[in-house]
Write a protein that holds these residues in place. Structure first.
Motif, short mmCIF file in Angstrom:
data_model
loop_
_atom_site.label_atom_id
_atom_site.label_comp_id
_atom_site.label_asym_id
_atom_site.label_seq_id
_atom_site.Cartn_x
_atom_site.Cartn_y
_atom_site.Cartn_z
N ASP A 1 59.28 26.13 123.10
CA ASP A 1 58.51 25.55 122.00
C ASP A 1 58.15 24.10 122.31
O ASP A 1 57.06 23.63 121.98
N LYS A 2 59.09 23.40 122.94
CA LYS A 2 58.89 21.98 123.25
C LYS A 2 58.24 21.77 124.61
O LYS A 2 57.52 20.79 124.82
N HIS A 3 58.50 22.68 125.54
CA HIS A 3 58.00 22.54 126.91
C HIS A 3 57.37 23.87 127.33
O HIS A 3 58.04 24.69 127.96
N PRO A 4 56.12 24.12 126.97
CA PRO A 4 55.49 25.42 127.28
C PRO A 4 55.53 25.74 128.77
O PRO A 4 55.20 24.89 129.61
N LYS A 5 55.92 26.95 129.08
CA LYS A 5 55.98 27.43 130.46
C LYS A 5 55.27 28.78 130.53
O LYS A 5 55.89 29.84 130.45
N PRO A 6 53.94 28.78 130.66
CA PRO A 6 53.20 30.05 130.60
C PRO A 6 53.66 31.10 131.60
O PRO A 6 53.62 32.29 131.31
N TYR A 7 54.08 30.66 132.79
CA TYR A 7 54.46 31.63 133.82
C TYR A 7 55.90 32.10 133.70
O TYR A 7 56.37 32.86 134.55
N LEU A 8 56.59 31.68 132.64
CA LEU A 8 57.97 32.12 132.46
C LEU A 8 58.05 33.62 132.20
O LEU A 8 59.03 34.26 132.59
#
Length: 426
Positions: free
Chosen positions: A104-111
């Motif tokens: 929520d705070k640090h978007p990581k699309p490839y997670l």
């Protein structure tokens, strides 16, 4: 999401705002605003994450379905099987809200695809494990992959919903329900006849999921920033801290009632039918199948209905509407037991999507954390409920357990304490 939008170089004009607009200045900036075709219900994307959910939960179901094989192969005790289950459940459920909170705070699309890579490695390790400690590591890796998947995939379903949040969550959840049903069948057909090495075939399932999630991630990077505006229009931030705490406490009570009662059916319904009506194992499995079919149908229906009539209304109907059927079920004959089981599955399962979306609306901006918390609670309560009900059944009998569980839907009266999260039109 704003960092992603900036990277895309979107220069479309900002949406107009008014003093009463629920869209925050951050969401109405030029980098996020985009007019519309992308803002409708993206059925291909919601369908893709639902299909990925099917693949993910198929793999999760394979783990528990493989316990009898692993017990025989490694001469494991029930305690050791319990340790594998504990490690798997802890990593698959307790990590979810923390992963959601972080992203929520640090978007990581490839997670999303990266998490499925971890699952793929876990499946491969499970297929070649030669000792108990390696089985624990493999179970932990598969659990971590599941913890990564659920909050992030639920976030994508919401972004692609075009404002039809309940419908998107229902489609997403039905994918998981289907995977949970398919997993044991695939284990029986592939793993049991061919042994531990056959588990490696399911690396292909994980590879397919990785491909799907890469496509979904590509859509998120290109189109999801515009969808944030739609989500912003529906965001509600008017609840006080006390109201939010009260809402989450009530949701926890409702989740307890729902998933303990569902656990009574998924784990012990066949035993109940065999003991009370002396049916065959095959007949009891058929009744369980029709109950699970009703659960899937109810899960799918609950979201769209909630979009139309409101989340609280669906929760009221789901719990109090099912109470008469639950109270009658332990006292009727076999035919009516089947009928009432269908009604219980159909009505009570409709609440989950409504509860997820309600919680997301109560805490806007915490979609990942809430999704992880809700799915984590679902797994955790279901597992603890199954263990507790098993102990009660050993002590008092399975029929007594069903008479006790019949009162659980009455906890739905707690719905009266939920604050209203609907946007009030000026």
């Amino acid at each position: 999401m704003s960092d992603n939008a900036a990277a895309l170089g979107d220069t479309s004009p900002a949406l107009p705002t008014s003093p009463t607009s629920p869209v925050s200045p951050r969401l109405s900036s030029p980098t996020l605003a985009s007019p519309s075709p992308a803002q409708g219900f993206a059925v291909r994307i919601v369908g893709a994450v639902a299909f990925a959910h099917l693949l993910n939960d198929t793999i999760q179901a394979l783990v528990s379905s493989s316990y009898p094989l692993l017990k025989a192969e490694f001469a494991l005790s029930f305690t050791e099987i319990g340790w594998i289950a504990l490690v798997f459940q802890i990593t698959a459920s307790l990590l979810q809200p923390w992963i959601g909170l972080y992203t929520d705070k640090h978007p990581k699309p490839y997670l999303l695809p990266m998490g499925m890579v971890v699952t793929l490695v876990g499946i491969g390790l499970l297929s070649v494990a030669g000792q108990f400690s390696t089985l624990l590591v493999a179970a932990a890796l598969i659990g971590v992959g599941s913890s990564t998947f659920h909050p992030e995939a639920s976030r994508i379903a919401r972004l692609a919903s075009g404002g039809r949040f309940g419908t998107a969550q229902s489609m997403f959840q039905v994918g998981g329900n289907t995977g949970s049903a398919i997993g044991p069948l695939m284990a029986a057909a592939i793993i049991m006849p061919h042994g531990q090495p056959a588990i490696a075939w399911f690396m292909l399932v994980a590879a397919l999921a990785i491909w799907v999630l890469l496509r979904v991630t590509d859509w998120r990077l290109k189109h999801a920033p515009a969808q944030v505006v739609v989500s912003g229009k529906h965001a509600v931030s008017g609840l006080s801290r006390r109201q939010i705490i009260r809402a989450l406490a009530v949701i926890a009570v409702l989740m307890f009632a729902k998933f303990v009662y569902i656990a009574a059916f998924t784990n012990y319904f066949t035993f109940y039918l065999i003991e009370r009506f002396h049916v065959s194992v095959q007949s009891s499995q058929f009744y369980l199948f029709i109950f699970l079919g009703a659960v899937a149908a109810g899960t799918f229906a609950g979201g769209p209905v909630g979009d139309r009539i409101g989340r609280k209304a669906v929760v009221w109907v789901s719990f109090l509407g099912v109470a008469p059927f639950a109270l009658l079920l332990p006292h009727v004959d076999l035919f009516w037991t089947g009928v009432l089981a269908i009604m219980v599955g159909l009505v009570m399962s409709s609440a989950f999507a409504a509860l997820v979306v309600y919680a997301q609306e109560a805490l806007p901006g915490r979609v990942g954390m809430i999704s992880g918390l809700m799915f984590g609670l679902m797994f955790g309560i279901g597992g603890l409920g199954a263990a507790g009900l098993g102990h009660l059944a050993d002590t008092n009998g399975i029929v007594w357990v069903y008479k006790l569980c019949a009162y659980l839907p009455l906890l739905g009266f707690a719905t009266a304490l939920l604050p209203d999260t609907r946007v009030r039109k000026p």
